[in-house]
Design an enzyme around this catalytic site. Sequence first.
Site, PDB file in Angstrom:
ATOM      1  N   ASP A 195      13.479  16.411 -68.650  1.00 43.58           N
ATOM      2  CA  ASP A 195      14.572  17.140 -68.181  1.00 43.58           C
ATOM      3  C   ASP A 195      15.480  18.000 -69.231  1.00 43.58           C
ATOM      4  O   ASP A 195      15.960  17.285 -69.960  1.00 43.58           O
ATOM      5  CB  ASP A 195      15.533  16.148 -67.321  1.00 43.58           C
ATOM      6  CG  ASP A 195      16.589  16.798 -66.377  1.00 43.58           C
ATOM      7  OD1 ASP A 195      15.942  17.096 -65.233  1.00 43.58           O
ATOM      8  OD2 ASP A 195      17.632  16.878 -66.558  1.00 43.58           O
ATOM      9  N   GLU A 246      11.073  20.957 -68.890  1.00 44.30           N
ATOM     10  CA  GLU A 246      11.559  21.503 -67.689  1.00 44.30           C
ATOM     11  C   GLU A 246      12.827  22.380 -68.152  1.00 44.30           C
ATOM     12  O   GLU A 246      14.031  21.724 -68.374  1.00 44.30           O
ATOM     13  CB  GLU A 246      12.214  20.351 -66.865  1.00 44.30           C
ATOM     14  CG  GLU A 246      12.706  20.871 -65.463  1.00 44.30           C
ATOM     15  CD  GLU A 246      14.495  20.873 -65.391  1.00 44.30           C
ATOM     16  OE1 GLU A 246      14.709  21.418 -64.551  1.00 44.30           O
ATOM     17  OE2 GLU A 246      15.063  20.367 -66.306  1.00 44.30           O
TER      18      GLU A 246
END
Lengths: 654, 654
Positions: A381, A410
Site C-alpha cells: 500500500d 500500489e
Amino acid sequence: MNILNGRERVIISGVTPQIEGGRFPAKRAIGESLTVAADIFTDGHDEIAASILLKQTDQQHWTEFPMVFLVNDRWQVTLPLEKTGLHEFQVIGWIDHFTSWKKGLVKKYDANQDVSVELQIGSDMLSHALTLADEQTKNNIEHWIEQIGLAPDIESAISIALGNEIAAVMRSLREKDLISKSPDIYKIEVERKKAGFSTWYELFPRSASTEPGRHGNFQDVKKLLPGIAKMGFDTLYFPPIHPIGEQKRKGKNNSLTPDDEDPGSPWAIGNRLGGHKAIHPELGTIEDFVELVDAAKDMNIEIAMDIAYQCAPDHPYVKEHPQWFKWRPDGTVQYAENPPKKYEDILPFNFETEDWPNLWRELKSVIDYWIEKGVRIFRIDNPHTKSFAFWEWMIGEVRQKYPEVIFLAEAFTRPRVMEKLAKSGFNQSYSYFTWRNSKWEFEQYLTELTKTDLQYYFRPNFWPNTPDILPHHLVEGGENAHIMRLILAATMSSNYGLYGPVYEYGVNTPHPGKEEYTDNEKYEIKHWNWERYSRTREIITLVNHIRKENPALQTTWNIDFTQTNNDQVICYSKTDAETSNSLIIAVNLDAFNTQGAHIRVPLERFGMPYDSSYTVKDMLSGEKYHWQGEYNFIQLNPYDMPAHIFKIEKTNQN
Amino acid sequence: MNILNGRERVIISGVTPQIEGGRFPAKRAIGESLTVAADIFTDGHDEIAASILLKQTDQQHWTEFPMVFLVNDRWQVTLPLEKTGLHEFQVIGWIDHFTSWKKGLVKKYDANQDVSVELQIGSDMLSHALTLADEQTKNNIEHWIEQIGLAPDIESAISIALGNEIAAVMRSLREKDLISKSPDIYKIEVERKKAGFSTWYELFPRSASTEPGRHGNFQDVKKLLPGIAKMGFDTLYFPPIHPIGEQKRKGKNNSLTPDDEDPGSPWAIGNRLGGHKAIHPELGTIEDFVELVDAAKDMNIEIAMDIAYQCAPDHPYVKEHPQWFKWRPDGTVQYAENPPKKYEDILPFNFETEDWPNLWRELKSVIDYWIEKGVRIFRIDNPHTKSFAFWEWMIGEVRQKYPEVIFLAEAFTRPRVMEKLAKSGFNQSYSYFTWRNSKWEFEQYLTELTKTDLQYYFRPNFWPNTPDILPHHLVEGGENAHIMRLILAATMSSNYGLYGPVYEYGVNTPHPGKEEYTDNEKYEIKHWNWERYSRTREIITLVNHIRKENPALQTTWNIDFTQTNNDQVICYSKTDAETSNSLIIAVNLDAFNTQGAHIRVPLERFGMPYDSSYTVKDMLSGEKYHWQGEYNFIQLNPYDMPAHIFKIEKTNQN
C-alpha cells in the site's frame, strides 16, 4: 600511460537492457524471452565477433551465448532464462582475424588475385592457434594445416579453410588478452511465471458472510473459493487483515464521527490486540488463515496480502518504538496529512529516524512472518510514501532468500516515482490503465509500457477499479463499460485484477464529487448474494479461460496496435512465436452504440503472405470467419459483446 | 545491512548531459550555454531542493548552482562556462523541511486551522539550525526566533517566517548527512570559442604558385592570405605537407603508372627525407612554415594541419620501427586494402602491435612537434581506421596541456563509429551534410544532430565538397548549386568549410563513375588565376561577413525548422537569446527554378505576439520587408540569390 591494454580494439556500448547503467536489474519472468543487444564495432575493416556471458549471480560459471549481427553495428542474442533469481551478464567482443582472413581470401580469389601468400598467412594463423589449444584440438589443427599444405589446388585449399569446424575452433581459441568487455556487468532478475501472468480478485473478507449482520471471516472466504476459481482467478487479494485502530476510527463514508458498531478502515492498522503480525479477531485465528491459504492453494489460488506500513494511533509500535514516529511539540504524534487535509487515524513512520536500521528490520520481519505462514504475494500500500532505499533493500533481501515472492506496488502517482519503485524491485505495479479511455491514449500508453525501456523493469498490473477508484466511465457506461474495461485489461496486460463483487454486479454509485464508491466497503461491512446471475461474471469467466488457453495473452510485451478506420474501435495483435499462437483483438470503446470498422490484420507478424486466405475464430462468441488479405470488416454491439478475440487459424492452401 | 545512510530520501537520476554514464565528457565551447537537468524527487509530500556542484577537474573548490523545478520531477539550471578545460559536476538534492513547513503553515492558516503548534515547530527548526550555523548566522537566527516569539499576532509571525533571508540561511544550513548525490560525477569539456564557430578553407599549398609549371610553396600561400581573409575564412587547412613517398607512388587520376614528374598524393607520407615531422622540400623550410603560421595569425587565420597516421613504403618508420607494421610471410609489409581493392602506396600502422605504448607515444609526439611550431588545429585523416583507445588517450593528453587545441575527425563512415570518435575527444567531425539533399533529409539530420544527445558530444563541421568528394548535386546544379550548398552549410552549422578554389570557380567535372573530381588535385599540381571574378566567391564573402555579425549563426544547437508549404523551400530560425539576435533563413533547394512559399515565422521563439507587425531585413540583398503575423510569402530565384537570411527587427509599436 595508465592504460591496461591498448591493443583491445573492439568497442562495446549501448547495451540493452540496462537500467541506469546496470545499477538495477532488468526483469523477466520464466517463459518470457529476453533479447540482449549492443553496439559492437571496431576501427578499420576487420571482422569482429561477440558473445554474451551469463550466469546466476550466486554462481561462478559463465555460460557463453554467441551474438549475431543485426544492422548498423548492432548485435543481439535472445537468452534462455530457466531459473528464477538474480542473474548477471557481460558482453564481450573481439577482432575475428580468422574470419577477416577467410573473407579476404575469397574476395581476392574471386578477383583472380594470387592468393598463395594468403594461404600461407592462414596456415600461420592456425599454427599460432596451436599455442592456445588443448591436446585434442591440437591434433585437429595440425591435421588442417597439413591438409591445406597438401591440397592439390587452390580451390581445395580454400574449401578446407572455409570449413565450419575450423571456424568453431578458431572462435574458441581467440586471444584472451585482446577481448573487449562491456563497461559494466548488467543484472537480470528472473521471476517465476506468475510475476508475468496473474489474474487477481480483490475482496474484503469481512464482507464474505452471506448471513446479514454477521462479520465475515476466513471460513466464509473458504466457501467462496470454488466460485472464485470458477471465474478463473488465480490470485485472491485481501485488504489488511490486522486489528483495526480504535482511536480516531473513521465511520461510514469516511466520517469523523463513527458509530460504536462501525468497523473502521482496515488500513488503520493496529490496536491493543496487536499490529502487522496479528489478525483481526473477528476474521479468525492465524490457524484459520493458514488453513485458508492451503485450501486456496488446492484450487490453484494464491492469497495476496496487503501490507500497509502505517499505524493507527493505538498500534503497539507507538508505545514500543516512539523513536520511529515524528513527535510534535504538543506531545502528539504527527499524523498523515497533505495540508490542509488530515488523516488523523493514520500515523506514518518517520523514515528519517536515527533508528532507521531497526525500523527497516522490523518492517522486513512483517514480510518474513507472513512468508512463514505461506504467503508469497504482497500488495504494498502506498509505497511512494516510504523511502525508496528501504524498498530496494527489503525486496532485495527477501527475494534473495525467496525468489518466488512477488511484490505489487500500489502507487498511483507521478511517472518518475512509479518508475523508481519498479526499479527498486517491485515485480508488478498498478498503472494508469484505470484512467486511459480513448484509442489514442491506449496506444500511447501501451507503446510506452511495452516498447521503451519500461518494458525491462516496469511490469504493469491493469485494474479497471479498486476500492479507492470508481472511474467516471464505469459510472456512465454501466454494465457495458464494465465488460469492455474488463476485456481491455485482460487482453492488453497479462497481469490484471478487479475489485469485486461490486464489479460483477455493476455497483457504480459514486460518492458525490469524488471518483470513489459511495457507502464504500472500506468503512463498512457488506453482504452479497454471490449466487445471483451476472452477465459481467459470465464474460469474466470466459475471458479468463481464454487467457489460460492462449500463451499470447500470458505476456504483456508482445502487443502491437494495428490500424482501424474508426476511432471508437481499437485493435491490436498479440503473438507467441514459440506456440504460433496469434491473436487479433478488437474492442468497441463506445459503451452505448454499435460500431463497425475495417481493421488491418498484420499478416506480416503472423508470417503470412499479404493475399492469404485464412480463418479467424472469435473465442468470445465461438464464431468463425473466413477472411482474405489484410483489411476486413467487423461490427461490435456493446449490448451483445463489445469485443472480438480472434485466433488466427492458418490454412495450408495459401 | 551494508547501506551507509538509510535516511537519505531524495532520488537523483536521468542526469543530462551524461555520455555513457559519465564515462565521456559533454562538450561546450566558450559562449555556448549548457543546461544541466535531472529527475529529482522524494517519497511522500515533502518539498525538496537541489543544486549542481561544478568545478574544474584540476581544482578543489566546488561552486554551487541552485536548480529550479521545471515539470514532472525534472529540475534544471544553465551553467556559466567561463574557462577552457575539463570540468566536472555532480547533482545534489535534499529534503527541504523548512520550505515544507512554510507551505503547510500557510495552507493550514488559509484553511482557518490552529497553527500555534506549527509555529512552535518552525521555531524548533530554527533552533536546530543554530547548531549548524557560524557565529554571525547564529545571531540572525536567534533574532528571528525572538521575533516570531514576540510577534503580536499569527499574521506577523507567519510573515517573519516567510522571509527570504531566513529561506536562504535555512537552505545553506541543510544537514550534510541527509544530502543525496547523483550516482556519478559527470564531465564537461569546455573548449575555446573557435571549436564552436569556425570557417575553413582548404587548399593545396603546392598549387599556390601563380606561375605555370612551378611547384607552389609557403611563400606563395602567404601571398594568398589577404584574399582568403577577405573572403572571411578564419581557418586555412592544408593537406599533408610532408615528404611524399617515392615507392609505389600514384600518378595522375590515381594511376599505378606515374610519370617521373608526377608529384604523388600528399597522403602517401614519408620518404628518405623524413616523415611526419618533416616538410616536403619544395614547399619550403620549417622556418618558412612557422613564418606562414605567424603571418596568417596576423590576419586572424589559423593554419590547420592534416595528420594522416600512415606511411608510404619508404617512410623512415618502416625501417626504424618494423614492429609497428604487419609483415607478410613473403617479407613485405601489409599495405592498406579493402579486398579486392589495394592501396599499395599506403602502409597502415598495426595498432595490435605488442609495442603499442611506443607507437602511441611516437604518434602523439607528431602532434606535440607541430604544436611547438604554432599549430593548434589538426584535421585527422581517416581516424576510424586507427584504434579508438589511442584517440581517447592522445587527445586527452594533448588537451590536458593545451586545452586550446582542436581536433577535427575526417571520418565519413557508419553512425556508431562517427559517434565513438566524437566521444573519444574529437572537437569537430565531418558529417553527412555532404549527402543530404531534400528538405525532409535536412530536417531529420539537423534535428538528430541538435536535439538528441549528439548535441552534447558530436559537433559537426559541414563541407559541401572535399578533394575526395564531388557530390552529384554540385555536378548537376552547377554554380547555383554551389551557392545554395554554401549558404546551407554556413547557416545550418556554425562550423563549415570548403575546398577551393575549385568551389569558387565551379569546377565540377566528375571522374567517370565516381563521386570524385577528375584530374584530381590529390595527384597533380594545379595553377589558378586567383584574381578571376566569381559570383560564388562574392556570395561566400557576404555570407561569412553575415556569420561574423550575427551571434545566432555562431552556434549549431539553436536551429529550429519552421513550416513552409513548398518542399523545395526549407526554412529555419536561429536565435541568440543574450543578444536578441533572431534570424529566419529560407533556402530554395531547386537549383534551376524560382520557387515561392508561404513560410511560418515562429514569433513565439522571438518573444513576439502572434499578430505582431515587424520588419525583416534580408542581409543578402539588403532589402527590408514589413511583415505582419506568422505566415508570409517569399520567392527565390536561384539565378539571382537562392536564399534569404532575414534578421528580425522588432518594432516598438506592437
